[in-house]
Design a protein around this motif. Sequence first.
Motif, PDB file in Angstrom:
ATOM      1  N   LEU A 154      17.346-132.198  40.249  1.00 18.84           N
ATOM      2  CA  LEU A 154      18.149-132.203  39.024  1.00 18.84           C
ATOM      3  C   LEU A 154      17.406-131.453  37.933  1.00 18.84           C
ATOM      4  CD1 LEU A 154      18.961-136.033  38.930  1.00 18.84           C
ATOM      5  CD2 LEU A 154      20.411-134.244  39.900  1.00 18.84           C
ATOM      6  N   TRP A 155      18.154-130.994  36.966  1.00 14.28           N
ATOM      7  CA  TRP A 155      17.598-130.289  35.807  1.00 14.28           C
ATOM      8  C   TRP A 155      18.023-131.069  34.572  1.00 14.28           C
ATOM      9  CZ3 TRP A 155      14.400-126.203  35.084  1.00 14.28           C
ATOM     10  CH2 TRP A 155      14.418-125.555  33.839  1.00 14.28           C
ATOM     11  N   GLU A 156      17.063-131.570  33.820  1.00 11.31           N
ATOM     12  CA  GLU A 156      17.400-132.381  32.648  1.00 11.31           C
ATOM     13  C   GLU A 156      16.953-131.648  31.390  1.00 11.31           C
ATOM     14  OE1 GLU A 156      19.137-135.482  32.344  1.00 11.31           O
ATOM     15  OE2 GLU A 156      18.995-134.641  30.328  1.00 11.31           O
ATOM     16  N   MET A 157      17.898-131.416  30.491  1.00 10.56           N
ATOM     17  CA  MET A 157      17.575-130.665  29.269  1.00 10.56           C
ATOM     18  C   MET A 157      17.133-131.561  28.139  1.00 10.56           C
ATOM     19  SD  MET A 157      20.183-127.505  29.173  1.00 10.56           S
ATOM     20  CE  MET A 157      21.505-127.839  30.295  1.00 10.56           C
ATOM     21  N   LYS A 158      17.539-132.840  28.217  1.00 11.04           N
ATOM     22  CA  LYS A 158      17.149-133.765  27.150  1.00 11.04           C
ATOM     23  C   LYS A 158      15.937-134.575  27.627  1.00 11.04           C
ATOM     24  CE  LYS A 158      21.856-134.068  25.488  1.00 11.04           C
ATOM     25  NZ  LYS A 158      22.990-134.422  26.352  1.00 11.04           N
ATOM     26  N   ASN A 159      15.628-135.633  26.916  1.00  8.79           N
ATOM     27  CA  ASN A 159      14.564-136.543  27.320  1.00  8.79           C
ATOM     28  C   ASN A 159      14.859-137.056  28.734  1.00  8.79           C
ATOM     29  OD1 ASN A 159      12.821-138.626  27.708  1.00  8.79           O
ATOM     30  ND2 ASN A 159      13.216-139.611  25.732  1.00  8.79           N
ATOM     31  N   TYR A 160      13.944-136.777  29.668  1.00  5.50           N
ATOM     32  CA  TYR A 160      14.228-137.129  31.067  1.00  5.50           C
ATOM     33  C   TYR A 160      14.430-138.636  31.263  1.00  5.50           C
ATOM     34  CZ  TYR A 160       9.397-138.710  31.785  1.00  5.50           C
ATOM     35  OH  TYR A 160       8.218-139.388  31.715  1.00  5.50           O
ATOM     36  N   LYS A 161      13.831-139.432  30.374  1.00  5.84           N
ATOM     37  CA  LYS A 161      13.973-140.890  30.522  1.00  5.84           C
ATOM     38  C   LYS A 161      15.426-141.327  30.341  1.00  5.84           C
ATOM     39  CE  LYS A 161       9.269-141.771  29.190  1.00  5.84           C
ATOM     40  NZ  LYS A 161       8.338-142.018  28.099  1.00  5.84           N
ATOM     41  N   LYS A 162      16.213-140.475  29.696  1.00  2.00           N
ATOM     42  CA  LYS A 162      17.624-140.806  29.484  1.00  2.00           C
ATOM     43  C   LYS A 162      18.513-140.237  30.585  1.00  2.00           C
ATOM     44  CE  LYS A 162      17.192-141.489  24.593  1.00  2.00           C
ATOM     45  NZ  LYS A 162      17.199-140.852  23.288  1.00  2.00           N
ATOM     46  N   ASN A 163      17.905-139.601  31.573  1.00  2.00           N
ATOM     47  CA  ASN A 163      18.680-139.066  32.685  1.00  2.00           C
ATOM     48  C   ASN A 163      19.503-140.177  33.334  1.00  2.00           C
ATOM     49  OD1 ASN A 163      18.637-138.740  35.915  1.00  2.00           O
ATOM     50  ND2 ASN A 163      18.927-136.761  34.926  1.00  2.00           N
ATOM     51  N   ILE A 164      20.679-139.819  33.787  1.00  2.00           N
ATOM     52  CA  ILE A 164      21.620-140.807  34.306  1.00  2.00           C
ATOM     53  C   ILE A 164      21.045-141.642  35.455  1.00  2.00           C
ATOM     54  CG2 ILE A 164      22.733-139.072  35.793  1.00  2.00           C
ATOM     55  CD1 ILE A 164      25.404-140.552  35.014  1.00  2.00           C
ATOM     56  N   PHE A 165      20.136-141.049  36.262  1.00  2.00           N
ATOM     57  CA  PHE A 165      19.532-141.805  37.363  1.00  2.00           C
ATOM     58  C   PHE A 165      18.347-142.654  36.895  1.00  2.00           C
ATOM     59  CE2 PHE A 165      21.676-138.321  39.468  1.00  2.00           C
ATOM     60  CZ  PHE A 165      22.285-138.952  40.542  1.00  2.00           C
ATOM     61  N   LEU A 166      17.636-142.162  35.885  1.00  2.00           N
ATOM     62  CA  LEU A 166      16.392-142.832  35.490  1.00  2.00           C
ATOM     63  C   LEU A 166      16.607-143.934  34.465  1.00  2.00           C
ATOM     64  CD1 LEU A 166      13.890-139.841  35.215  1.00  2.00           C
ATOM     65  CD2 LEU A 166      14.485-141.216  37.193  1.00  2.00           C
ATOM     66  N   ARG A 167      17.632-143.785  33.632  1.00  2.00           N
ATOM     67  CA  ARG A 167      17.747-144.708  32.507  1.00  2.00           C
ATOM     68  C   ARG A 167      18.082-146.134  32.943  1.00  2.00           C
ATOM     69  NH1 ARG A 167      22.958-141.655  30.160  1.00  2.00           N
ATOM     70  NH2 ARG A 167      24.535-142.567  31.505  1.00  2.00           N
ATOM     71  N   LYS A 168      18.658-146.285  34.138  1.00  2.00           N
ATOM     72  CA  LYS A 168      19.025-147.643  34.564  1.00  2.00           C
ATOM     73  C   LYS A 168      17.943-148.324  35.401  1.00  2.00           C
ATOM     74  CE  LYS A 168      22.090-145.363  37.851  1.00  2.00           C
ATOM     75  NZ  LYS A 168      23.432-144.987  38.174  1.00  2.00           N
ATOM     76  N   LEU A 169      16.820-147.639  35.597  1.00  2.00           N
ATOM     77  CA  LEU A 169      15.760-148.233  36.415  1.00  2.00           C
ATOM     78  C   LEU A 169      15.019-149.322  35.648  1.00  2.00           C
ATOM     79  CD1 LEU A 169      14.144-145.057  38.053  1.00  2.00           C
ATOM     80  CD2 LEU A 169      15.872-146.581  39.023  1.00  2.00           C
ATOM     81  N   GLY A 170      14.706-150.407  36.353  1.00  2.00           N
ATOM     82  CA  GLY A 170      13.902-151.474  35.782  1.00  2.00           C
ATOM     83  C   GLY A 170      12.447-151.041  35.655  1.00  2.00           C
ATOM     84  N   PRO A 171      11.571-151.939  35.217  1.00  2.00           N
ATOM     85  CA  PRO A 171      10.161-151.571  35.056  1.00  2.00           C
ATOM     86  C   PRO A 171       9.495-151.236  36.393  1.00  2.00           C
ATOM     87  CG  PRO A 171      10.478-153.929  34.734  1.00  2.00           C
ATOM     88  CD  PRO A 171      11.840-153.324  34.842  1.00  2.00           C
ATOM     89  N   GLU A 172       8.418-150.493  36.291  1.00  2.00           N
ATOM     90  CA  GLU A 172       7.598-150.178  37.463  1.00  2.00           C
ATOM     91  C   GLU A 172       6.879-151.450  37.913  1.00  2.00           C
ATOM     92  OE1 GLU A 172       6.737-147.177  39.060  1.00  2.00           O
ATOM     93  OE2 GLU A 172       8.461-146.287  38.055  1.00  2.00           O
ATOM     94  N   PRO A 173       6.838-151.721  39.215  1.00  2.00           N
ATOM     95  CA  PRO A 173       6.179-152.959  39.679  1.00  2.00           C
ATOM     96  C   PRO A 173       4.681-153.004  39.392  1.00  2.00           C
ATOM     97  CG  PRO A 173       6.898-151.597  41.531  1.00  2.00           C
ATOM     98  CD  PRO A 173       7.480-150.985  40.305  1.00  2.00           C
ATOM     99  N   LEU A 174       4.050-151.846  39.209  1.00  2.00           N
ATOM    100  CA  LEU A 174       2.602-151.857  38.964  1.00  2.00           C
ATOM    101  C   LEU A 174       2.269-151.911  37.472  1.00  2.00           C
ATOM    102  CD1 LEU A 174       1.469-149.345  41.731  1.00  2.00           C
ATOM    103  CD2 LEU A 174       1.280-151.835  41.724  1.00  2.00           C
ATOM    104  N   GLU A 175       3.288-151.861  36.628  1.00  2.00           N
ATOM    105  CA  GLU A 175       3.035-151.978  35.192  1.00  2.00           C
ATOM    106  C   GLU A 175       2.941-153.443  34.783  1.00  2.00           C
ATOM    107  OE1 GLU A 175       6.181-149.883  33.244  1.00  2.00           O
ATOM    108  OE2 GLU A 175       5.241-147.921  33.576  1.00  2.00           O
ATOM    109  N   ASN A 176       2.292-153.683  33.636  1.00  2.00           N
ATOM    110  CA  ASN A 176       2.121-155.062  33.159  1.00  2.00           C
ATOM    111  C   ASN A 176       3.436-155.735  32.819  1.00  2.00           C
ATOM    112  OD1 ASN A 176      -0.588-154.851  33.493  1.00  2.00           O
ATOM    113  ND2 ASN A 176      -0.962-154.187  31.377  1.00  2.00           N
ATOM    114  N   LYS A 177       4.411-154.913  32.435  1.00  2.00           N
ATOM    115  CA  LYS A 177       5.699-155.502  32.064  1.00  2.00           C
ATOM    116  C   LYS A 177       6.306-156.285  33.225  1.00  2.00           C
ATOM    117  CE  LYS A 177      10.218-154.689  30.237  1.00  2.00           C
ATOM    118  NZ  LYS A 177      11.363-153.799  30.090  1.00  2.00           N
ATOM    119  N   PHE A 178       6.012-155.833  34.430  1.00  2.00           N
ATOM    120  CA  PHE A 178       6.464-156.575  35.607  1.00  2.00           C
ATOM    121  C   PHE A 178       5.422-157.650  35.912  1.00  2.00           C
ATOM    122  CE2 PHE A 178       6.586-157.303  40.234  1.00  2.00           C
ATOM    123  CZ  PHE A 178       7.881-157.774  40.330  1.00  2.00           C
TER     124      PHE A 178
END
Length: 272
Positions: free
Chosen positions: A117-141
């Motif tokens: 995919l090619w994302e022109m805006k902030n990639y974190k807002k990409n339709i596939f990425l924005r709905k992902l929960g936290p990373e399991p290795l991050e403290n938030k999890f």
Amino acid sequence: MPELPEVEVIKNIIKPFLKGKIINYSIIRTKKLRYIIPNDIFKIKNQKILNVKRRGRYIIIILFKNTIIIHLGMTGILSIINSNNNIFYHKHDHIDLVINNNFTLRYTDIRKFGFWLWEMKNYKKNIFLRKLGPEPLENKFNNSYLYNFTKKKNIYIKILLMDNKIVTGIGNIYSNESLFLSKISPFRISNTLNIKEVTVLTKNIKYILYKSIKHGGSTISNYRLPNNNTGNFSQYFFVYGRENELCKICKKKIIRKTQRNRSTFFCYKCQK
Ligand SMILES: [Zn+2]
């Protein structure tokens, strides 16, 4: 299918060849993978790579203004080849990114379930990425985060662990393995788990993912690493892919069943 540890290992191998370098141009031999390859990737010219990251099972190549997002699907392979060898390719070598350091990032995918995919805006807002929960290795999890979901949900704990909106990228292999290590049956309804069990489970999820990354991930079927090595974590599996083999702890036979069309492996005796 490469899961989080495999994608992390792949990212770590390709990153030194890409970060801070320039993509001179691309060679695209196939128009459509799971989705049509965006025109901007065809036309890419002299673009600096600021960074290479991973989010869930996605590899993120951050350019000056835009971002390339890669999902390896079932059989996608990224490799680093010498650019002098670009003229040699097989019919499953779909994309080359030619870098200004005489190396090329090559994408190969037999079943073509992967996508770019090619994302022109902030990639974190990409339709596939924005709905992902936290990373399991991050403290938030952590245990209280997970317990907040388990206590509310009336579904199998394994199904909950594989919900990318709750926690991203654990996948089938590592949900099977972490439940075994935690002595929890994959068929337990999530709201029957107490905080103590969820605490053990959270720890084991992180442990198993770290351990797999350390061993280069798990090599199953077509997957291989960009440097042609293979990960060797599969030798440490307790249950995954071990139907009818003996449990390494109690010597009873490992059982395979299906949950939402995915194989679940477990030990009746060790997991309650
Ligand atoms: Zn057992």
